[in-house]
Design a protein around this motif. Sequence first.
Motif, mmCIF file in Angstrom:
data_model
loop_
_atom_site.group_PDB
_atom_site.id
_atom_site.type_symbol
_atom_site.label_atom_id
_atom_site.label_comp_id
_atom_site.label_asym_id
_atom_site.label_seq_id
_atom_site.Cartn_x
_atom_site.Cartn_y
_atom_site.Cartn_z
ATOM 1 N N ALA A 24 1.130 -1.044 -0.230
ATOM 2 C CA ALA A 24 -0.102 -0.074 -0.044
ATOM 3 C C ALA A 24 0.872 1.159 -0.124
ATOM 4 N N SER A 25 0.558 1.931 -0.507
ATOM 5 C CA SER A 25 0.905 3.644 -0.548
ATOM 6 C C SER A 25 0.021 4.691 -0.656
ATOM 7 N N GLY A 26 -0.067 5.561 0.206
ATOM 8 C CA GLY A 26 -0.827 6.785 0.041
ATOM 9 C C GLY A 26 -1.926 7.062 1.036
ATOM 10 N N ARG A 27 -1.795 6.308 1.979
ATOM 11 C CA ARG A 27 -1.881 5.423 2.922
ATOM 12 C C ARG A 27 -1.569 4.650 3.405
ATOM 13 N N THR A 28 -1.262 4.993 5.221
ATOM 14 C CA THR A 28 -1.462 3.646 5.976
ATOM 15 C C THR A 28 -2.081 2.513 6.158
ATOM 16 N N LEU A 29 -2.014 1.114 6.158
ATOM 17 C CA LEU A 29 -3.069 -0.083 6.097
ATOM 18 C C LEU A 29 -3.418 0.062 8.172
ATOM 19 N N SER A 30 -2.712 0.706 8.753
ATOM 20 C CA SER A 30 -2.682 -0.034 10.009
ATOM 21 C C SER A 30 -3.985 -0.029 10.851
ATOM 22 N N TYR A 31 -4.888 0.712 10.522
ATOM 23 C CA TYR A 31 -6.188 1.286 11.136
ATOM 24 C C TYR A 31 -7.798 0.287 10.520
ATOM 25 N N TYR A 32 -6.639 -0.904 8.510
ATOM 26 C CA TYR A 32 -8.010 -0.696 8.702
ATOM 27 C C TYR A 32 -7.522 -2.424 8.355
ATOM 28 N N THR A 33 -8.838 -2.982 8.583
ATOM 29 C CA THR A 33 -9.100 -4.952 8.295
ATOM 30 C C THR A 33 -9.256 -4.185 6.300
ATOM 31 N N MET A 34 -8.274 -5.362 6.521
ATOM 32 C CA MET A 34 -7.874 -5.852 4.954
ATOM 33 C C MET A 34 -8.285 -7.449 4.330
ATOM 34 N N GLY A 35 -8.716 -7.324 3.200
ATOM 35 C CA GLY A 35 -9.059 -8.740 2.268
ATOM 36 C C GLY A 35 -8.394 -9.191 1.338
ATOM 37 N N TRP A 36 -9.376 -10.321 1.009
ATOM 38 C CA TRP A 36 -8.561 -10.615 -0.021
ATOM 39 C C TRP A 36 -9.868 -11.181 -0.915
ATOM 40 N N PHE A 37 -9.766 -11.482 -2.582
ATOM 41 C CA PHE A 37 -10.982 -11.394 -2.846
ATOM 42 C C PHE A 37 -10.024 -12.283 -4.377
ATOM 43 N N ARG A 38 -11.106 -13.072 -5.052
ATOM 44 C CA ARG A 38 -10.684 -13.818 -6.534
ATOM 45 C C ARG A 38 -11.809 -13.644 -7.418
ATOM 46 N N GLN A 39 -11.687 -13.458 -8.683
ATOM 47 C CA GLN A 39 -12.733 -13.361 -9.266
ATOM 48 C C GLN A 39 -11.876 -14.993 -10.952
ATOM 49 N N ALA A 40 -12.971 -15.922 -10.891
ATOM 50 C CA ALA A 40 -12.466 -16.373 -11.561
ATOM 51 C C ALA A 40 -13.405 -16.292 -13.452
ATOM 52 N N PRO A 41 -12.836 -16.098 -14.776
ATOM 53 C CA PRO A 41 -13.183 -16.452 -15.730
ATOM 54 C C PRO A 41 -14.714 -16.696 -14.987
ATOM 55 N N TRP A 53 -7.195 -5.086 11.349
ATOM 56 C CA TRP A 53 -6.648 -3.980 11.111
ATOM 57 C C TRP A 53 -5.277 -4.250 12.656
ATOM 58 N N ASN A 54 -5.455 -4.494 13.618
ATOM 59 C CA ASN A 54 -4.317 -5.444 14.216
ATOM 60 C C ASN A 54 -3.653 -6.740 14.228
ATOM 61 N N GLY A 55 -4.479 -7.014 13.337
ATOM 62 C CA GLY A 55 -3.844 -8.603 12.703
ATOM 63 C C GLY A 55 -3.987 -9.610 14.360
ATOM 64 N N VAL A 56 -5.062 -9.296 14.735
ATOM 65 C CA VAL A 56 -5.467 -10.945 15.922
ATOM 66 C C VAL A 56 -6.373 -11.047 15.013
ATOM 67 N N TYR A 57 -7.495 -11.066 14.461
ATOM 68 C CA TYR A 57 -8.514 -11.928 14.147
ATOM 69 C C TYR A 57 -8.500 -11.791 12.797
ATOM 70 N N THR A 58 -8.275 -13.046 12.242
ATOM 71 C CA THR A 58 -8.325 -13.621 10.616
ATOM 72 C C THR A 58 -9.935 -14.648 10.289
ATOM 73 N N TYR A 59 -9.769 -14.363 9.054
ATOM 74 C CA TYR A 59 -11.345 -14.788 8.668
ATOM 75 C C TYR A 59 -11.074 -15.490 7.129
ATOM 76 N N TYR A 60 -11.500 -16.679 7.382
ATOM 77 C CA TYR A 60 -11.832 -17.734 5.688
ATOM 78 C C TYR A 60 -12.986 -18.112 5.614
ATOM 79 N N PRO A 61 -13.487 -18.376 3.954
ATOM 80 C CA PRO A 61 -14.539 -19.078 3.558
ATOM 81 C C PRO A 61 -13.689 -20.691 4.093
ATOM 82 N N ASP A 62 -14.868 -21.089 4.044
ATOM 83 C CA ASP A 62 -14.505 -23.142 4.332
ATOM 84 C C ASP A 62 -13.641 -23.697 2.955
ATOM 85 N N SER A 63 -13.936 -22.795 1.421
ATOM 86 C CA SER A 63 -13.513 -23.109 0.372
ATOM 87 C C SER A 63 -11.614 -23.597 0.816
#
Length: 127
Positions: A24-41, A53-63
């Motif tokens: 990331a650039s332009g703004r700190t990530l430190s205060y925000y929850t971050m996510g990963w998404f994906r898109q298949a064709p 934001w603090n790294g304490v919690y994570t969450y995933y789908p079953d897949s």
Amino acid sequence: QVQLVESGGGLVQAGGSLRLSCAASGRTLSYYTMGWFRQAPGKEREFVAAVSWNGVYTYYPDSVNGRFTISRDNAKNTVYLQMNSLKPEDTAVYYCAQMKRASSWYRPGEESLYDSWGQGTQVTVSS
């Protein structure tokens, strides 16, 4: 406004591993929850992982639960996605995203709650 740049995608055989990065650039990530998404064709974009934001919690789908691990290094303003035991169905463009609201862990899998997105990185898993 934050700019997010993903990297680390590529071609890998089934059962292999990849590590994606989101810088990331332009703004700190430190205060925000971050996510990963994906898109298949031909498919809608889907949630893959989130870290608070603090790294304490994570969450995933079953897949991907048990195969993917999201982490962050706030000092480097970077988020990672370690992907192990990859399957052909993991093939997609992977995007990182920053949640709109600072210090929020509300519905981290909900795409509409993220307002900053990277350009994506292609992951292809061959059988």
